[in-house]
Enzyme design. Structure first.
Site, PDB file in Angstrom:
ATOM      1  N   CYS A   9       0.858  -1.185   0.000  1.00 51.97           N
ATOM      2  CA  CYS A   9       0.000   0.000   0.000  1.00 51.97           C
ATOM      3  C   CYS A   9       0.895   1.236   0.000  1.00 51.97           C
ATOM      4  CB  CYS A   9      -0.952   0.012   1.197  1.00 51.97           C
ATOM      5  SG  CYS A   9      -0.131   0.062   2.808  1.00 51.97           S
ATOM      6  N   CYS A 128       3.305  13.457  15.239  1.00 48.40           N
ATOM      7  CA  CYS A 128       2.244  14.010  16.086  1.00 48.40           C
ATOM      8  C   CYS A 128       2.611  13.759  17.547  1.00 48.40           C
ATOM      9  CB  CYS A 128       0.885  13.387  15.746  1.00 48.40           C
ATOM     10  SG  CYS A 128       0.746  11.627  16.146  1.00 48.40           S
TER      11      CYS A 128
END
Length: 576
Positions: A9, A128
């Site tokens: 992916c 993050c």
């Protein structure tokens, strides 16, 4: 029959691994012998050997990104979408075996973009505060959109397990553009002289096409200053939030480890740790007296580090220790971090020394003066008022009645579901984590329970109203449900991005209910992350049954609400 399977992916994170597992099970159920190559950036998978390829009756490729197929020339090959493989692995395999056709040299593809004069080479970093969801989801979004636009891209993820898919010096040198999508500070010195564009993980995930276009239009040459932070206008625009989140991100591993070790000590009894020399007492010493004692100093130290780089670390750590010893708690730690950071930065910018003494500034003069200043301010100015504030907050939490508890739960629950990992969500989360140092475990329980609701609710909605969702959305709902179980609210972002006016209110109502019930039931949580998997640690969550009831109630409200409010995707297509 022998087959060889390749899954890949764009991000090399989630879908590649999931598809590999599903296809392996499908092959077993169909009594087919399969060798599987999972192309992933976070796990070391099996690589097909030449013998595997030669002995395979068919080569089956499940991918949404370009891969090198030169090694399969002359073999029967079938290539399909990884989404179809995840949706129905058995059907995908059966179709692939029947439709595989011999691959010719003219049909070979490679992992790089070919014959595109406008193709640009991009390198990027995503990061993050928690290093879990936004980091990897933003990376996947950037990679998918860049490939769609015909560019070559490599994204380094700086997650909770460290930097993965790291950029090499050669890749950085060859890059036409650098994109930094980060909510915390990341080292930038290696990008000296490169065109660089900064954004946050939220826009990179939700407005990916716009952000890549902005990057090409607005990127400016980066000038390294020898520190994590820079003195340009981008650095000053980071603001208090990013500095705070940098501190929280470094504090989290300490909190998680300490909380779970404390929970382990309770396995021997709630008060077993009071008996000296026992294993329970040792576990409490590790988790409570050591790990939790480091929480506030680490928070303060890395807030200061974010502001002033290494010279700010020592005064920040000392200020944090003073905040802890003065009883000022996490609020005092936050104050100490900013005082230390900005005082160290002020000294670094304003103090001029002869060139012969300049080398002493970062290792002697700045830490000494900034530590002295921070310590005196904490003792004589900030410490007592903040300690009184923390004492008042703790008294309120300890003595609040059911009504106040419910109201606090509603507020925290709604905040957790408002922006799904954004600033409001992180503010509520930081509040709960900070209170763990004061042995206030109820708010953290309400926060984690409510934070699970959005992703769980969206997964439930796709099950309740299957006819209203496209097949891709139903698959996203399954993934969302799993993410919800792990306390990753961001699983609901794909739904919120498409339909915010219905998704966000549905999530907030369910989250508010869960937060309220958690506080009403007196639920307590010792670890600030992990979702329902924390249940594997005895006594990490209490009471377990009522806590699960609170989560289930919020999930049902969110799921049924959105299933009712949702407009059919088919109707939208007809109207369009």
């Amino acid at each position: 029959m022998n087959i060889a399977i390749i899954t890949a992916c764009p991000s090399g994170v989630a879908n590649s691994i999931i598809a590999a597992g599903l296809l392996e099970k499908a092959a077993q159920s169909l009594q087919i012998s399969a060798k599987i190559e999972c192309q992933s950036k976070i796990v070391e998978g099996y690589a097909l050997t030449q013998h595997d390829i030669d002995s395979a009756d068919a080569i089956i490729i499940a991918t949404d990104t370009a891969i090198d197929t030169a090694r399969f020339v002359g073999k029967p090959v079938y290539q399909g979408s990884i989404g179809n493989a995840v949706s129905n692995a058995s059907e995908f395999l059966t179709k692939a075996i029947h439709n595989a056709s011999t691959l010719t040299s003219s049909e070979v593809t490679t992992a790089s973009v070919q014959n595109n004069s406008t193709s640009q080479k991009i390198v990027a970093i995503t990061a993050c505060p928690t290093g879990v969801a936004h980091t990897f989801m933003a990376a996947e979004a950037l990679e998918s959109e860049a490939v769609r636009q015909g560019h070559q891209i490599k994204v380094e993820t700086r997650g909770s397990v460290g930097a993965k898919n790291q950029l090499t010096d050669q890749e950085i040198q060859d890059a036409d553009l650098v994109i930094i999508a980060a909510d915390i500070d990341v080292p930038l010195d290696r990008f000296d002289g490169k065109l660089l564009y900064r954004t946050k993980t939220g826009p990179a995930l939700k407005k990916t096409q716009q952000e890549i276009e902005n990057a090409f239009a607005q990127a400016t040459p980066y000038k390294a200053t020898g520190s994590v932070n820079t003195s340009d206008e981008n650095a000053t625009s980071k603001g208090i939030y990013q500095h705070l989140m940098t501190g929280v991100s470094h504090m989290l591993p300490v909190v998680v480890a300490g909380g779970l070790i404390i929970a382990l000590s309770f396995v021997f009894g709630i008060e077993a740790f009071k008996e000296e020399g026992t294993l329970a007492a040792s576990l409490m010493t590790i988790g409570g007296a050591s790990a939790f004692a480091l929480m506030i100093p680490v928070l303060a130290g890395y807030i200061a580090f974010s502001i002033a780089d290494r010279p700010g670390l020592a005064p920040g750590l000392v200020g944090g220790m003073l905040a802890s010893s003065l009883g000022a708690g996490f609020l005092g730690g936050i104050a100490a971090g900013f005082i230390a950071g900005y005082s160290a930065k002020f000294i670094a910018e304003k103090l001029s020394l002869p060139q012969s003494m300049e080398a002493l500034k970062p290792i002697l003069i700045i830490p000494f003066i900034a530590t002295l200043f921070t310590g005196l301010v904490m003792i004589y100015v900030v410490g007592s008022p903040v300690a009184a504030t923390m004492s008042g907050l703790e008294n309120f939490l300890n003595t609040m009645g059911a009504g106040n508890a419910v109201m606090l739960g509603i507020l925290l629950g709604a905040m957790m579901c408002f922006d799904l990992g954004g600033p409001v969500n992180k503010a509520a989360y930081a509040f709960g984590v900070g209170l763990l140092a004061s042995q206030q475990y109820a708010p953290m329980a309400a926060i984690m329970a409510a934070g699970m609701v959005p992703a769980l609710g969206m997964g439930l909605a796709t099950f309740l109203a299957k006819n209203k969702f496209e097949s891709s959305a139903r698959e996203a709902g399954k993934a969302s449900f799993v993410l919800g179980l792990c306390f990753i609210s961001e699983g609901a972002i794909p739904f919120a991005a498409k339909d915010p006016m219905r998704v966000i209110p549905s999530c907030m109502v369910g989250g508010a209910l869960t937060g309220a019930l958690s506080m009403l039931f007196g639920a307590q949580l010792l670890a600030p992350h992990g979702g329902l998997f924390v249940l594997l640690i005895p006594n990490a969550i209490t009471p377990v049954l009522m806590y699960l009831v609170a989560i289930a109630a919020g999930t049902l409200v969110t799921g049924f609400s959105y299933a009712f409010l949702k407009k059919s995707d088919q109707k939208r297509l007809v109207q369009a």
